[in-house]
Structure formats: C-alpha cells, structure tokens
Scaffold this motif. Structure first.
Motif, PDB file in Angstrom:
ATOM      1  N   ARG A 117       0.833  -1.207   0.000  1.00 34.04           N
ATOM      2  CA  ARG A 117       0.000   0.000   0.000  1.00 34.04           C
ATOM      3  C   ARG A 117       0.868   1.258   0.000  1.00 34.04           C
ATOM      4  O   ARG A 117       0.523   2.256  -0.629  1.00 34.04           O
ATOM      5  N   ILE A 118       1.985   1.205   0.708  1.00 34.79           N
ATOM      6  CA  ILE A 118       2.925   2.333   0.699  1.00 34.79           C
ATOM      7  C   ILE A 118       3.411   2.576  -0.721  1.00 34.79           C
ATOM      8  O   ILE A 118       3.431   3.711  -1.207  1.00 34.79           O
ATOM      9  N   ASN A 119       3.762   1.500  -1.421  1.00 39.41           N
ATOM     10  CA  ASN A 119       4.226   1.616  -2.806  1.00 39.41           C
ATOM     11  C   ASN A 119       3.130   2.148  -3.722  1.00 39.41           C
ATOM     12  O   ASN A 119       3.410   2.917  -4.644  1.00 39.41           O
ATOM     13  N   THR A 120       1.890   1.740  -3.479  1.00 40.25           N
ATOM     14  CA  THR A 120       0.775   2.241  -4.292  1.00 40.25           C
ATOM     15  C   THR A 120       0.668   3.755  -4.174  1.00 40.25           C
ATOM     16  O   THR A 120       0.556   4.457  -5.182  1.00 40.25           O
ATOM     17  N   ASN A 135       3.563   5.413  -5.971  1.00 39.64           N
ATOM     18  CA  ASN A 135       3.445   5.301  -7.426  1.00 39.64           C
ATOM     19  C   ASN A 135       2.396   6.248  -8.020  1.00 39.64           C
ATOM     20  O   ASN A 135       2.433   6.535  -9.212  1.00 39.64           O
ATOM     21  N   LEU A 136       1.471   6.716  -7.193  1.00 40.52           N
ATOM     22  CA  LEU A 136       0.470   7.670  -7.683  1.00 40.52           C
ATOM     23  C   LEU A 136       1.096   9.035  -7.965  1.00 40.52           C
ATOM     24  O   LEU A 136       0.561   9.816  -8.749  1.00 40.52           O
ATOM     25  N   LYS A 137       2.216   9.337  -7.307  1.00 36.21           N
ATOM     26  CA  LYS A 137       2.955  10.594  -7.515  1.00 36.21           C
ATOM     27  C   LYS A 137       2.034  11.818  -7.427  1.00 36.21           C
ATOM     28  O   LYS A 137       2.044  12.692  -8.288  1.00 36.21           O
ATOM     29  N   LEU A 138       1.273  11.859  -6.344  1.00 31.64           N
ATOM     30  CA  LEU A 138       0.355  12.978  -6.131  1.00 31.64           C
ATOM     31  C   LEU A 138       1.095  14.156  -5.498  1.00 31.64           C
ATOM     32  O   LEU A 138       1.904  13.967  -4.586  1.00 31.64           O
ATOM     33  N   GLY A 189       2.089  17.046  -3.184  1.00 29.01           N
ATOM     34  CA  GLY A 189       1.855  17.375  -1.781  1.00 29.01           C
ATOM     35  C   GLY A 189       1.611  16.177  -0.889  1.00 29.01           C
ATOM     36  O   GLY A 189       1.300  16.334   0.290  1.00 29.01           O
ATOM     37  N   VAL A 190       1.738  14.951  -1.435  1.00 28.28           N
ATOM     38  CA  VAL A 190       1.452  13.737  -0.670  1.00 28.28           C
ATOM     39  C   VAL A 190       2.753  13.039  -0.297  1.00 28.28           C
ATOM     40  O   VAL A 190       3.613  12.804  -1.146  1.00 28.28           O
ATOM     41  N   SER A 191       2.886  12.718   0.976  1.00 23.53           N
ATOM     42  CA  SER A 191       4.023  11.934   1.445  1.00 23.53           C
ATOM     43  C   SER A 191       3.494  10.732   2.223  1.00 23.53           C
ATOM     44  O   SER A 191       2.338  10.713   2.642  1.00 23.53           O
ATOM     45  N   VAL A 192       4.354   9.733   2.396  1.00 29.36           N
ATOM     46  CA  VAL A 192       3.962   8.518   3.105  1.00 29.36           C
ATOM     47  C   VAL A 192       4.839   8.390   4.340  1.00 29.36           C
ATOM     48  O   VAL A 192       6.041   8.647   4.289  1.00 29.36           O
ATOM     49  N   ILE A 193       4.225   7.987   5.438  1.00 26.81           N
ATOM     50  CA  ILE A 193       4.969   7.781   6.670  1.00 26.81           C
ATOM     51  C   ILE A 193       4.507   6.478   7.320  1.00 26.81           C
ATOM     52  O   ILE A 193       3.317   6.167   7.337  1.00 26.81           O
ATOM     53  N   HIS A 194       5.462   5.714   7.813  1.00 27.42           N
ATOM     54  CA  HIS A 194       5.170   4.472   8.532  1.00 27.42           C
ATOM     55  C   HIS A 194       4.685   4.841   9.933  1.00 27.42           C
ATOM     56  O   HIS A 194       5.144   5.826  10.512  1.00 27.42           O
ATOM     57  N   PRO A 195       3.770   4.070  10.517  1.00 23.96           N
ATOM     58  CA  PRO A 195       3.269   4.395  11.854  1.00 23.96           C
ATOM     59  C   PRO A 195       4.368   4.556  12.914  1.00 23.96           C
ATOM     60  O   PRO A 195       4.275   5.442  13.769  1.00 23.96           O
ATOM     61  N   ASP A 196       5.417   3.733  12.844  1.00 22.99           N
ATOM     62  CA  ASP A 196       6.502   3.861  13.821  1.00 22.99           C
ATOM     63  C   ASP A 196       7.225   5.198  13.682  1.00 22.99           C
ATOM     64  O   ASP A 196       7.584   5.829  14.676  1.00 22.99           O
ATOM     65  N   GLU A 197       7.426   5.639  12.439  1.00 25.22           N
ATOM     66  CA  GLU A 197       8.070   6.940  12.198  1.00 25.22           C
ATOM     67  C   GLU A 197       7.190   8.076  12.721  1.00 25.22           C
ATOM     68  O   GLU A 197       7.692   9.045  13.293  1.00 25.22           O
ATOM     69  N   ASN A 217      -4.148  -0.481  -7.560  1.00 26.01           N
ATOM     70  CA  ASN A 217      -4.051  -1.905  -7.203  1.00 26.01           C
ATOM     71  C   ASN A 217      -5.413  -2.576  -7.063  1.00 26.01           C
ATOM     72  O   ASN A 217      -5.632  -3.386  -6.178  1.00 26.01           O
ATOM     73  N   MET A 218      -6.311  -2.222  -7.946  1.00 30.84           N
ATOM     74  CA  MET A 218      -7.597  -2.899  -8.010  1.00 30.84           C
ATOM     75  C   MET A 218      -7.461  -4.000  -9.053  1.00 30.84           C
ATOM     76  O   MET A 218      -6.879  -3.786 -10.114  1.00 30.84           O
ATOM     77  N   LYS A 219      -7.966  -5.175  -8.747  1.00 24.20           N
ATOM     78  CA  LYS A 219      -7.791  -6.307  -9.649  1.00 24.20           C
ATOM     79  C   LYS A 219      -9.120  -7.010  -9.867  1.00 24.20           C
ATOM     80  O   LYS A 219      -9.911  -7.173  -8.952  1.00 24.20           O
ATOM     81  N   SER A 220      -9.327  -7.449 -11.102  1.00 24.93           N
ATOM     82  CA  SER A 220     -10.534  -8.170 -11.471  1.00 24.93           C
ATOM     83  C   SER A 220     -10.256  -9.679 -11.454  1.00 24.93           C
ATOM     84  O   SER A 220      -9.204 -10.128 -11.904  1.00 24.93           O
ATOM     85  N   TYR A 221     -11.214 -10.429 -10.919  1.00 27.96           N
ATOM     86  CA  TYR A 221     -11.097 -11.890 -10.818  1.00 27.96           C
ATOM     87  C   TYR A 221     -12.338 -12.542 -11.399  1.00 27.96           C
ATOM     88  O   TYR A 221     -13.436 -11.967 -11.368  1.00 27.96           O
TER      89      TYR A 221
END
Length: 194
Positions: free
Chosen positions: A44-47, A50-53, A55-63, A163-167
C-alpha cells in the motif's frame, strides 16, 4: 481568470486501503498543500508513492510515533485534520496524538464494538480538539461507483495504479488472499462469464 485556492491544512490520512487511497486522491485534487498518509503495509505504501500525487508523502506508523514524541513540546507541530480509514485502535490513537491545537479527528473506519481508546480529556480541552465520525451510508454505493467511473474516464483515477484487480468468480479464494495480505486494495469479480 480562474483563481485556484490552496487549502493550507496539514492532513493525515490513516490507512491506504481503497477508501484511504480515494480520499488521498480527492484531497490532492482539492489542492490541500500537505497530505501525509500513514500506512503499515509495504504494498500500500508503494501504491501511494506510485500515484505521484502533489503534496502527498507517506509515513510508517513507527516513524509517525517518533515524530509525535520528538515534537511533544512544540505546539506548532501536528496536523489540522486526521482521517482514520482503518478502524484500528492504534491508528486512531496515533491520529489523535498527532493533532495540533484545534485539530479534528474524523473516524470513517469501522472498529470493533469493544474497542477502547486512551483519550485524555485534558488534551481535548487544552488543545481544543474535535472528534467526529461518519457511518457509511449503503445508499451511497451507486453514486460512488458512478463517480469512480466518471473520474476514471477523465484520467483522474487509474485502476491499475490503485491496485484494483478483477477476478473470475471461481478465483474468489485468490482474491480474498490478495486482499488479506494487502497486495491489492480492492477485488472486483467479473460476472460476464456466467
């Protein structure tokens, strides 16, 4: 001449499942200047990355917890809004702790009925915090799906990047495993073969 208004809120999104992803995209397109997404699962972090939005950054809960502890005495540090899309008590607690003065915690995630938070009334009072919640309305499913189709056709939402997938229906076991391990954000079943 069109004036673009940039919202100066610092927003924290807790959880990058499908609803957290869609909320992040929405906030980004609303011109919110600073959006931090707190997520535990690497896929999910990679997703989000990869969106490259803008003003958006990602942080792990521990950080994030380290940042909260490091800035505990700095009243200017923190987020104006924290949106929980997980329903997980540790995430909600972290979101609450990460709010600055006059911050607002908004709960969208569904938590267990016996879940308990350790909220200090003095924090709510002295920081003038607001906690609100929104229960999902089943009547919003069709308009939501219509909006997703519309945003997709405009190129704003890219299902592959989300990361939506059809089955096929007989692949339901694989779909559930992928959802559980976080390698996809949403499983859709193709019923056209029936």
């Amino acid at each position: 001449m069109q004036v673009i208004r940039i919202l100066l809120y610092k927003v924290l999104v807790l959880g990058a499942g499908i609803i957290g992803l869609l909320a992040t995209i929405y906030f980004s397109h609303r011109k919110i200047k600073s959006i931090s997404v707190c997520e535990l699962i690497d896929e999910r972090i990679n997703t989000i990355k990869n969106l490259k939005l803008k003003g958006v950054s990602v942080i792990h809960p521990d950080e994030l917890k380290e940042e909260i502890a490091k800035n505990a005495e700095d009243p200017s540090w923190g987020f104006d809004r924290a949106f929980d899309f997980t329903g997980a008590v540790p995430a909600i607690q972290t979101g609450f702790d990460a709010l600055r003065k006059r911050g607002r915690l908004i709960l969208f995630g569904i938590m267990r009925k016996d879940a308990k938070l350790d909220l200090k009334p003095s924090d709510i009072l002295y920081k003038e915090l607001t906690v609100t919640a929104a229960l999902t309305n089943p009547g919003t499913i069709k308009p939501t799906l219509d909006a997703i189709v519309s945003l997709s056709s405009q190129g704003i939402l890219d299902m592959d990047k989300l990361n939506m997938k059809s089955y096929r229906l007989e692949q339901y076991d694989d779909a559930l495993k992928s959802l559980k391990n976080g390698s996809i954000s949403k499983a859709m079943f193709n019923l056209s073969d029936l």
